[in-house]
Design an enzyme around this catalytic site. Structure first.
Site, PDB file in Angstrom:
ATOM      1  N   LYS A  35      15.090  -1.317  -0.351  1.00 53.33           N
ATOM      2  CA  LYS A  35      15.789  -2.439  -0.985  1.00 53.33           C
ATOM      3  C   LYS A  35      16.040  -2.189  -2.460  1.00 53.33           C
ATOM      4  CE  LYS A  35      13.279  -6.208   0.338  1.00 53.33           C
ATOM      5  NZ  LYS A  35      13.014  -7.655   0.549  1.00 53.33           N
ATOM      6  N   ALA A  46      -0.513  -1.295  -6.974  1.00 56.40           N
ATOM      7  CA  ALA A  46      -1.932  -1.250  -6.574  1.00 56.40           C
ATOM      8  C   ALA A  46      -2.786  -0.693  -7.705  1.00 56.40           C
ATOM      9  CB  ALA A  46      -2.086  -0.401  -5.318  1.00 56.40           C
ATOM     10  N   GLU A 114     -16.091  -1.583  -4.995  1.00 52.99           N
ATOM     11  CA  GLU A 114     -15.386  -2.868  -4.982  1.00 52.99           C
ATOM     12  C   GLU A 114     -16.065  -3.743  -3.939  1.00 52.99           C
ATOM     13  OE1 GLU A 114     -11.109  -2.615  -4.773  1.00 52.99           O
ATOM     14  OE2 GLU A 114     -11.061  -0.947  -6.160  1.00 52.99           O
ATOM     15  N   ASP A 208      10.413  -8.384   5.755  1.00 54.05           N
ATOM     16  CA  ASP A 208      11.640  -7.957   6.458  1.00 54.05           C
ATOM     17  C   ASP A 208      11.343  -7.163   7.736  1.00 54.05           C
ATOM     18  OD1 ASP A 208      12.934  -9.091   4.276  1.00 54.05           O
ATOM     19  OD2 ASP A 208      13.105  -7.176   3.230  1.00 54.05           O
ATOM     20  N   HIS A 229      -6.506 -12.615  -2.842  1.00 48.89           N
ATOM     21  CA  HIS A 229      -7.352 -11.891  -3.794  1.00 48.89           C
ATOM     22  C   HIS A 229      -8.030 -12.925  -4.693  1.00 48.89           C
ATOM     23  CE1 HIS A 229      -8.723  -9.073  -6.788  1.00 48.89           C
ATOM     24  NE2 HIS A 229      -8.311  -8.074  -6.033  1.00 48.89           N
ATOM     25  N   ARG A 278     -13.805 -10.140   0.086  1.00 48.25           N
ATOM     26  CA  ARG A 278     -12.851 -11.010  -0.621  1.00 48.25           C
ATOM     27  C   ARG A 278     -12.723 -12.416  -0.069  1.00 48.25           C
ATOM     28  NH1 ARG A 278      -8.077  -6.717  -1.573  1.00 48.25           N
ATOM     29  NH2 ARG A 278      -9.325  -5.610  -3.086  1.00 48.25           N
ATOM     30  N   HIS A 339      -2.455 -11.954  -1.468  1.00 48.02           N
ATOM     31  CA  HIS A 339      -2.477 -10.551  -1.881  1.00 48.02           C
ATOM     32  C   HIS A 339      -2.002  -9.603  -0.777  1.00 48.02           C
ATOM     33  CE1 HIS A 339      -3.799  -7.049  -4.087  1.00 48.02           C
ATOM     34  NE2 HIS A 339      -4.693  -6.718  -3.180  1.00 48.02           N
ATOM     35  N   ARG A 374      -9.461  -7.530   5.091  1.00 49.74           N
ATOM     36  CA  ARG A 374      -9.444  -6.113   4.709  1.00 49.74           C
ATOM     37  C   ARG A 374     -10.518  -5.780   3.677  1.00 49.74           C
ATOM     38  NH1 ARG A 374      -6.980  -3.444   0.582  1.00 49.74           N
ATOM     39  NH2 ARG A 374      -5.719  -5.236  -0.017  1.00 49.74           N
ATOM     40  N   SER A 379      -6.476  -0.219   2.025  1.00 53.26           N
ATOM     41  CA  SER A 379      -5.054  -0.299   2.414  1.00 53.26           C
ATOM     42  C   SER A 379      -4.304   0.988   2.125  1.00 53.26           C
ATOM     43  CB  SER A 379      -4.369  -1.475   1.735  1.00 53.26           C
ATOM     44  OG  SER A 379      -4.612  -1.448   0.364  1.00 53.26           O
TER      45      SER A 379
HETATM   46  C1  SIN Z   1      -7.763  -4.498  -6.478  1.00 52.91           C
HETATM   47  O1  SIN Z   1      -7.569  -3.596  -7.271  1.00 52.91           O
HETATM   48  O2  SIN Z   1      -8.573  -5.403  -6.651  1.00 52.91           O
HETATM   49  C2  SIN Z   1      -6.936  -4.549  -5.232  1.00 52.91           C
HETATM   50  C3  SIN Z   1      -7.203  -3.374  -4.409  1.00 52.91           C
HETATM   51  C4  SIN Z   1      -6.944  -3.694  -2.968  1.00 52.91           C
HETATM   52  O3  SIN Z   1      -6.165  -4.589  -2.675  1.00 52.91           O
HETATM   53  O4  SIN Z   1      -7.582  -3.080  -2.116  1.00 52.91           O
END
Ligand code: SIN
Length: 502
Positions: A35, A46, A114, A208, A229, A278, A339, A374, A379
């Protein structure tokens, strides 16, 4: 009808599409349809990184267990095995391709943690610009392959299906609709964050691929699971649209969540506190906001010095500074924002969809690795692992081309921009209200009824202009989210249904 012929048509130029294309047999011709350009994708934005068990302290089995725990009992275990076992090799491949990962002084990869991870396993580049650095490396490699052509600023309208098989796609490009015929089509169209009022996604994330796959008869899966998020930057009176992401890696480096009185509220909600998965952190924030009546909570990284923050999080540091926030001394106002689409087009372990000739990789796909929620930084890993697998599947058995004349499409009608804008506002209002972090059975049923009305009205007056087509795709995707949600009465991961509430 203007016809273009290729072997493999890839829609979308984020990491999933780029990485898949690099593994396609060079004897096959590849056409990319996008697009906008490579710098307008979720991949580009990201921040955090790519998770993979690459250190001696870690192993794929622990990554497997963390992924299953975050996924809240809904993950496809065979897909997760593939992800965690093949992940380390893809990181090594990216290094070979010269993705500039951040390194420790001894030259090994720097890894962080994370939410939901019990080991440090997230590799990163440019501090908090992992997606951008990866796309910047992969895109020129793809663009310079002799077998690959790019149609940028071209809008993918719909799949062409004949005799139960995908034969290509209608694409609106350079002012006209063309039929791009292909032996197979790979949808790497990303998510649909723009069906919500506030999302970390760019404006192109309008579902899409998901909507077109559904119209063509491909199965979708797990559409009810939408990830919010926990830490989108809260900006007073910000209009609808993209929220700036404050990467979870800040919490990995010690940031704490506090309410506006400065009190911590995550302790006791999960053994990992601020680094819980999350969905758990987002719900805890919503509960805190409901109790306090405030619009945001605070992220506190003041325990770290300016030099560290500027070097480790240059994107976050600069964006906050631009808004007058000095994160080494100021708390960052944050609230949960949409997110990631966890569900999508159902695929097998090679990216193959239920409709022959169709593949999907990345956020538009649902391999089942993410279950109901997730795990952070899985991802981009999914894009790599399943991107390569998809290419290998195509290389092993692309069907021969059969002569085929695509049915002509009606000539484009002038779209009604005012009507499209109004429909977008309605879609977002319904999704925010009835398909958000905390859902109710009555709300989901009401949302479905309203969304059916919106889709019917958009379907009744088709048009080939991008604005109207995107809006229709948003409505179709939103309806799938709501229908999926209502069909799953029990809460799981990101799909949380409040009992007894209206
Ligand atoms: C983030 O940096 O917090 C997002 C990374 C993710 O979506 O896995």
């Amino acid at each position: 009808m203007d016809i273009y012929e290729t072997d493999v048509l890839i829609v979308g130029c984020g990491i999933a599409g780029l990485y898949a294309s690099l593994h396609i047999d060079p004897r096959l011709r590849v056409l990319f349809v996008t697009k906008e350009g490579a710098d307008t994708s979720n991949s580009w934005l990201a921040q955090g990184g790519i998770a993979a068990a690459i250190t001696v302290e870690d192993d794929p089995q622990q990554h497997f267990l963390d992924t299953l725990e975050a996924g809240a009992g809904v993950c496809d275990e065979s897909a997760v095995r593939v992800l965690v076992n093949e992940g380390p090799r893809e990181i090594a491949a990216l290094r070979q391709m010269a993705v500039p990962f951040d390194l420790k002084p001894d030259g090994t990869l720097s890894v962080t943690r994370e939410g939901g991870h019990h080991r440090d396993r997230v590799v990163h580049a440019g501090g908090d610009a992992t997606g951008r650095e990866t796309v910047k490396t992969l895109s020129p490699l793809a663009q310079t392959r002799p077998n690959t052509a790019f149609w940028e600023h071209s809008f993918f309208l719909d799949l062409i299906v004949s005799d139960g098989r995908v034969r290509g796609a209608y694409v609106y490009t350079e002012g006209k609709t063309r039929a791009a015929l292909a032996r197979c089509v790979v949808l790497c169209t990303g998510g649909a964050g723009r069906i919500y009022g506030r999302s970390t996604n760019p404006s192109v994330a309008t579902g899409d691929g998901i909507a077109a796959a559904r119209r063509a008869g491909a199965a979708l899966k797990n559409m009810e699971f939408v990830q919010f998020h926990p830490t989108g930057l809260h900006e007073q009176g910000a209009p609808e649209g993209r929220a700036f992401l404050i990467t979870e890696a800040l919490r990995g480096e010690g940031a704490l969540l506090r309410n506006t009185k400065g009190e911590r509220f995550m302790a006791g909600t999960h053994p990992l506190d601020e680094l819980a998965p999350r969905d758990i952190v987002s719900r805890a924030i919503v509960r805190e906001l409901n109790q306090s009546g405030e619009e945001f909570v605070c992220l506190d990284i003041t325990g770290r010095g300016r030099d560290f923050l500027k070097a480790r999080f240059p994107t976050v540091y600069t964006e906050c500074e631009r808004r007058g926030l000095h994160i080494e001394r100021d708390f960052i106002p944050v609230s949960p924002v949409q997110h990631y689409m966890v569900g999508g087009i159902a695929t097998g372990l090679w990216g193959e969809c239920t409709l022959p000739g169709l593949y999907s990789v990345g956020e538009s796909a649902c391999t089942g690795v993410h279950g109901a929620n997730r795990l952070a930084s899985n991802s981009m890993l999914e894009c790599l692992v399943f991107g390569r697998r998809c290419a290998e599947h195509i290389n092993a058995g692309t069907p021969e081309r059969v002569p085929f004349s695509p049915p002509p499409v009606p000539s484009p009608r002038e779209g009604d921009a005012v009507r499209a804008a109004a429909a977008r506002r309605e879609i977002r209002a319904v999704c925010d209200r009835d398909a958000g972090i905390i859902r109710t059975a009555a709300g989901m049923a009401r949302g479905i009824a309203e969304m059916r009305g919106i889709t019917e009205s958009l379907d009744a007056t088709p048009s080939a202009d991008r604005e109207t087509c995107e809006t229709r795709n948003m409505a179709h995707t939103a309806l799938c989210v709501l229908e999926g949600a209502l069909s799953r009465p029990e809460s799981a991961g990101t799909h949380f249904v409040e009992r007894g509430a209206q």
